[in-house]
Design a protein around this motif. Structure first.
Motif, PDB file in Angstrom:
ATOM      1  N   ALA A 204       0.859  -1.195   0.000  1.00 25.62           N
ATOM      2  CA  ALA A 204       0.000   0.000   0.000  1.00 25.62           C
ATOM      3  C   ALA A 204       0.892   1.240   0.000  1.00 25.62           C
TER       4      ALA A 204
ATOM      5  N   TYR B  52      -2.330   0.306  -4.490  1.00 22.96           N
ATOM      6  CA  TYR B  52      -2.112  -1.027  -3.900  1.00 22.96           C
ATOM      7  C   TYR B  52      -1.456  -1.906  -4.955  1.00 22.96           C
TER       8      TYR B  52
ATOM      9  N   LYS C 165      -3.422  -8.165  -2.346  1.00 20.63           N
ATOM     10  CA  LYS C 165      -4.195  -7.236  -3.173  1.00 20.63           C
ATOM     11  C   LYS C 165      -5.669  -7.589  -3.089  1.00 20.63           C
TER      12      LYS C 165
ATOM     13  N   SER D 174      -6.340  -2.325   2.509  1.00 22.13           N
ATOM     14  CA  SER D 174      -6.779  -0.970   2.171  1.00 22.13           C
ATOM     15  C   SER D 174      -6.441  -0.038   3.330  1.00 22.13           C
TER      16      SER D 174
ATOM     17  N   ILE E  33      -3.772   0.728   7.990  1.00 23.99           N
ATOM     18  CA  ILE E  33      -4.364  -0.149   6.976  1.00 23.99           C
ATOM     19  C   ILE E  33      -5.126  -1.267   7.688  1.00 23.99           C
TER      20      ILE E  33
END
Length: 498
Positions: free
Chosen positions: A81, A91, A97, A101, A114
């Motif tokens: 990230a 990303y 993946k 986030s 994250i």
């Protein structure tokens, strides 16, 4: 004195130097670690995990960009990230993946945390939050993601036969756990354990442990416990077990007392047997293979002789078997013509009894002696040691008293010439006739009277008048004849020489 002070100052400086160096390193490290993260985060497969990051003090520093990096156990690093204030979060391609986030979705450089959804065991590793700053350069903080998987634990006993070689008697397993579990054994049996690990499902670990020993009949039924400890468990899981060792029956005949005599009745032999599995059959026979005498009754493991005679002067055999094997025991019964004399007490018991009696008598004697000593001490103490003064002589006391009114006080006079008066046993009762006598010792109208006073007198009128029965002068040999007293009259006994 100056040399000693100089040496002490030098020693102190030698100690302060290293301490100052360590303190400097710590201060530099503390001032440089401005990226704040959690050192470790625990999670289970399938959960969502949050990895937080923040820059604590950006004074005088320009934060340019932040990057999250995943480092696996083999040392490979992958960017997962990236965030720049002038661009949207990015990303890159990685195993995380679409599952990683920023949170919140539009992050800021001061707290670019994250989150990872549906975490897997393979996601475990090192996560680095790295800032690009000006003019300091890159600064970072590291978080370790530890994936936990609660194992499935079990334990079991292996049934074995008694032998001479080590075999596995118990097994314990902790399957599909992460991190690996720890297995220990608790038992009084003489053996040892071997532990192995192998990969489980989804990068988990399965740990197996086996307990080996040389089994003996004595080990059958002994306690053995498997203890499994794991990070996901609040306390260790315990599996109590019992060893299962199979062996042929162990047989022993009891009941024979070596005093079977002709005519004795109802004597019993018992065949005692232990085994695993339990004995299946018990068989009585004679060692010669002949018939059992008619006076003998058999009921299971008991052989009963109704009346002892010469027919039972043989050897009886008891055979017991189970699925492992057969064992036997035998006893030879000797029939006597007459019973054995009763056993006397052992010499040791007799000596012990005698010593006990002697000790008891000694104790009793000691108690009696102490009691008597205490009693005699109290008797010797007697009345109080204080002696009151002698009572003063009064004119009313009786008994044999020294007649001091009529005894010369000349010191040269012999003691035997001093006279004592004695109180008459019979009191004078006819005093009126004496007072009326003109020849009395007093004149008419003047009262003279006798008294029980030790002096013999208590005359307020004339204390110098002597009674008629006392002699005067220095005559110590002639006694005055006492008056003649008729029956019924009062009298005074003549004087006594002492």
């Amino acid at each position: 004195m100056v040399r000693r002070d100089t040496r002490n100052w030098y020693d102190c400086m030698k100690m302060i130097g290293p301490l100052y160096l360590v303190a400097s390193v710590l201060i530099q490290h503390a001032s440089g670690q401005r990226v704040k993260v959690e050192p470790e985060v625990l999670s289970y497969p399938g959960q969502t995990v949050n990895l937080r990051c923040a820059f604590t003090d950006a004074t005088g520093i320009q934060l340019t960009m932040v990057t999250w990096i995943y480092e696996s156990k083999d040392g490979n690093r992958i960017n997962i990230a990236v965030f720049h204030p002038n661009f949207e979060p990015n990303y890159p391609e990685s195993p995380l993946k679409n599952r990683v986030s920023f949170a919140p979705s539009r992050p800021n450089l001061s707290s670019p945390s994250i989150q990872i959804t549906n975490v897997k065991i393979s996601d475990e590793g090192k996560y680095i939050c790295e800032y690009a700053t000006y003019p300091s350069g890159n600064e970072q903080g590291i978080t370790y993601l530890v994936m936990l998987a609660k194992p499935t634990n079990s334990a079991s006993i292996t049934t074995v036969q008694a032998g001479t070689a080590p075999v596995v008697v118990a097994r314990c397993e902790s399957a599909n756990g992460r991190p690996p579990a720890q297995i220990t054994w608790v038992t009084t049996a003489n053996g040892n354990a071997t532990t192995t690990s192998k990969p489980g499902t989804e990068n988990t670990v399965t740990v197996s442990s086996e307990y080996l020993m040389v089994p003996t009949p004595e080990d059958d039924g002994k306690d053995i416990t498997c203890v499994v400890a794991h990070r996901t468990q609040v306390k260790p899981e315990i599996f109590p077990l019992k060893l299962a060792v199979q062996y042929a029956p162990q047989v022993a005949i009891s009941g024979y007392d070596n005093n079977w005599y002709i005519g004795r009745t109802n004597v019993v032999l018992t065949c005692q047997a232990m085994g695993n599995p339990s004995p299946e059959s018990v068989k009585w026979k004679t060692i010669s293979g002949g018939e059992i005498p008619d006076t003998v009754q058999i009921a299971g493991n008991e052989l009963k002789v109704l009346k002892v005679d010469d027919a039972v002067n043989i050897t009886f055999v008891c055979e017991v078997s189970n699925s492992i094997g057969m064992s036997r025991d035998q006893v030879t019964t000797l029939v006597r013509a007459s019973p054995l004399p009763p056993k006397s007490l052992p010499t040791g018991a007799i000596i012990g009894a005698i010593i006990g009696v002697i000790l008891l008598l000694a104790i009793i004697g000691t108690v009696i002696a102490m009691y008597r000593k205490h009693r005699d001490k109290k008797l010797r103490e007697g009345p109080p040691k204080y002696k009151p003064p002698p009572p003063k002589k009064t004119n009313s006391s009786g008994g044999r008293q020294l007649d001091t009114n009529h005894i010369s006080m000349d010191e040269g006079r012999p003691l035997q010439d001093q006279y004592y008066t004695t109180q008459t046993a019979e009191p004078v009762t006819d005093l009126d006739a004496w007072h009326d006598d003109e020849d009395g010792y007093g004149e008419k109208g003047t009262e003279h009277y006798f008294s029980a006073d030790p002096s013999g007198w208590d005359d307020p009128g004339d204390n110098e008048v002597l009674p008629s029965y006392m002699h005067t002068g220095t005559d110590t040999q002639n006694h005055q004849q006492g008056p003649t007293v008729n029956r019924g009259d009062s009298f005074v006994s003549p004087a006594m020489f002492v």
